[in-house]
Scaffold this active site. Structure first.
Site, PDB file in Angstrom:
ATOM      1  CG  ASP A   1      -0.292   0.132   2.519  1.00 45.86           C
ATOM      2  OD1 ASP A   1       0.945   0.096   2.575  1.00 45.86           O
ATOM      3  OD2 ASP A   1      -1.005   0.253   3.539  1.00 45.86           O
TER       4      ASP A   1
ATOM      5  CE1 TYR B   1       9.734   1.117   3.790  1.00 43.18           C
ATOM      6  CE2 TYR B   1       8.069   2.016   2.315  1.00 43.18           C
ATOM      7  CZ  TYR B   1       8.421   1.446   3.532  1.00 43.18           C
ATOM      8  OH  TYR B   1       7.452   1.204   4.474  1.00 43.18           O
TER       9      TYR B   1
END
Length: 447
Positions: free
Chosen positions: A172, A270
């Site tokens: 998600d 990330y």
């Protein structure tokens, strides 16, 4: 058309995210009708608190839905249509070790990236495969929508160990980032965005983004990214200040610097862990990591609210909220059940979707989803910079799965050594030996 209504099993019934997912299923009944919801967890005491609170909520708000919770696999997976899996093997106590052990050696500690992600992956593989096998034994026609972390390693393990299973691995995080990009451009709903994206899970880039009328949104998004990263729309002061944990503020702000490395694309947040690992270590508190933040925040809040509902015997005025990001799961379930042929970012075998990349790699790319599964949307040839980073990281993920399957110390040492977050083979071995000690009973025995 699919069935009139569906049975859903939530694997990870004791998770802090479970109430939000359960409420989301209730809110979305008009387009995804549910007649039965079952919670499954192998930690009975933890699940009991969440499930009893949700049972009260269901009784007061949706008595027509059959609700139950169990630790028995046959009960949980018999007669189900969809399994929503979000398990955490070892709970937050092990996540804390994942994060703090690498920091002892000056290496970042993170849930899904670097040594921490490798440790978590070694724990998660067996748990996800076990649930998948239960589903196939008791409901062979069901679909498993898996968003258990670390999704990249779990997806590679499923490719190797269960290549023909009806499992779709999802994440998600891109949904959250597309919400933010939609806000930047004044687009009402991220589902209106059309996009090209390539990478691995927690390791990817948007190369094209259009609105529903085909207008190019990349120039506008790039202007925002260069100035504020993903912080636009997040208010930290004043009467409309939002509660954003400090670790996420760091992440959304640092996206500006991640973007600067390749301003032709829009990065997944990330990537900061791979491009700026020194920054992550410098801004980390080795005594109080993200795991502590969650345990002192969401963990206490959710379980405290569950206990309050149980004690009161009513969910009226409760603090539960439907998980907005979990609508992605309903969207995907609808596509599979109702053959909507919508576009989703999925983690799938490459098989040519990224032309100049390993065909066996589990890549994250847009796919069209219908009742027969997914079809990849070809992303063509990717640039050398991204290709080089992805080749290194996918090798880490493959080595971790090989280490788990073979019980190989050598291959897990190689995986840690190859990670862009680890400075040397010496440091990799020191971290590995500590992780082995911490994960006794969770990992296969390595030799």
């Amino acid at each position: 058309m699919g069935k009139a209504s569906y049975a859903v099993t939530i694997a990870g019934g004791g998770s802090t995210f479970t109430p939000g997912i359960a409420l989301m299923l209730l809110e979305e009944r008009d387009r995804f009708p549910v007649n039965k919801i079952t919670f499954y967890d192998n930690f009975a005491e933890r699940q009991e608190i969440v499930a009893r609170a949700c049972e009260i909520y269901f009784r007061e708000n949706a008595p027509e839905i059959e609700f139950s919770y169990t630790t028995d696999p046959e009960t949980a997976f018999t007669g189900t249509d969809f399994v929503l899996a979000h398990i955490r093997v070892g709970l937050y106590a092990m996540r804390e070790k994942d994060e703090k052990i690498p920091l002892k050696y000056g290496v970042l500690g993170q849930e899904t990236c670097g040594p921490g992600g490798i440790a978590y992956g070694m724990r998660s593989i067996g748990g996800v495969i076990e649930i998948l096998d239960y589903m196939e034994k008791y409901s062979p026609d069901a679909w498993m929508l898996n968003y258990s972390n670390p999704a990249a390693i779990v997806a590679e393990a499923c490719r190797v160990l269960r290549p023909n299973s009806k499992i779709i691995n999802i994440c998600d995080m891109p949904v959250d980032l597309m919400d933010k990009m939609a806000y930047m451009c004044g687009v009402r709903d991220r589902r209106e965005l059309q996009y090209s994206y390539y990478g691995l899970n927690h390791f990817g880039w948007w190369s094209k983004i259009f609105d529903k009328d085909g207008n190019d949104l990349m120039p506008e998004i790039k202007r925002h990214m260069a100035k504020n990263g993903y912080m636009d729309g997040i208010e930290l002061t004043g009467e409309h200040a939002q509660h954003v944990e400090e670790s996420w503020i760091h992440t959304f702000e640092k996206a500006k610097d991640v973007y600067a490395v390749d301003p032709d694309t829009i990065p997944n947040t990330y990537l900061k862990y791979y491009l700026y690992p020194d920054y992550v270590v410098e801004t980390s508190n080795p005594e109080y990591t993200r795991a502590n933040e969650v345990m002192d925040g969401r963990e206490k809040k959710v379980f405290g609210e569950c206990q309050r509902i149980i004690d009161a015997g009513t969910a009226k005025g409760c603090g539960f909220e439907a998980d907005a990001h979990a609508t992605y799961i309903v969207d995907l379930a609808c596509a599979l059940a109702e053959n909507t042929m919508e576009r989703f970012l999925l983690i799938v075998p490459n098989e040519g979707a990224v032309f100049n990349f390993d065909p066996t790699a589990m890549v994250e790319v847009p796919c069209i989803v219908g009742k027969n599964g997914y079809e990849r949307i070809c992303q063509g040839t990717i640039p050398q910079f991204q290709k080089g980073m992805m080749e290194q990281q996918v090798s880490v993920e493959k080595l971790v799965v090989q280490a788990w399957v073979e019980g190989s110390y050598q291959k897990l040492w190689q995986a840690l050594t190859l990670s862009k977050t680890v400075p040397s083979a010496k440091v990799a071995k020191l971290i590995l030996d500590d992780l082995i000690e911490a994960n006794k009973g969770y990992w296969p025995e390595l030799h």
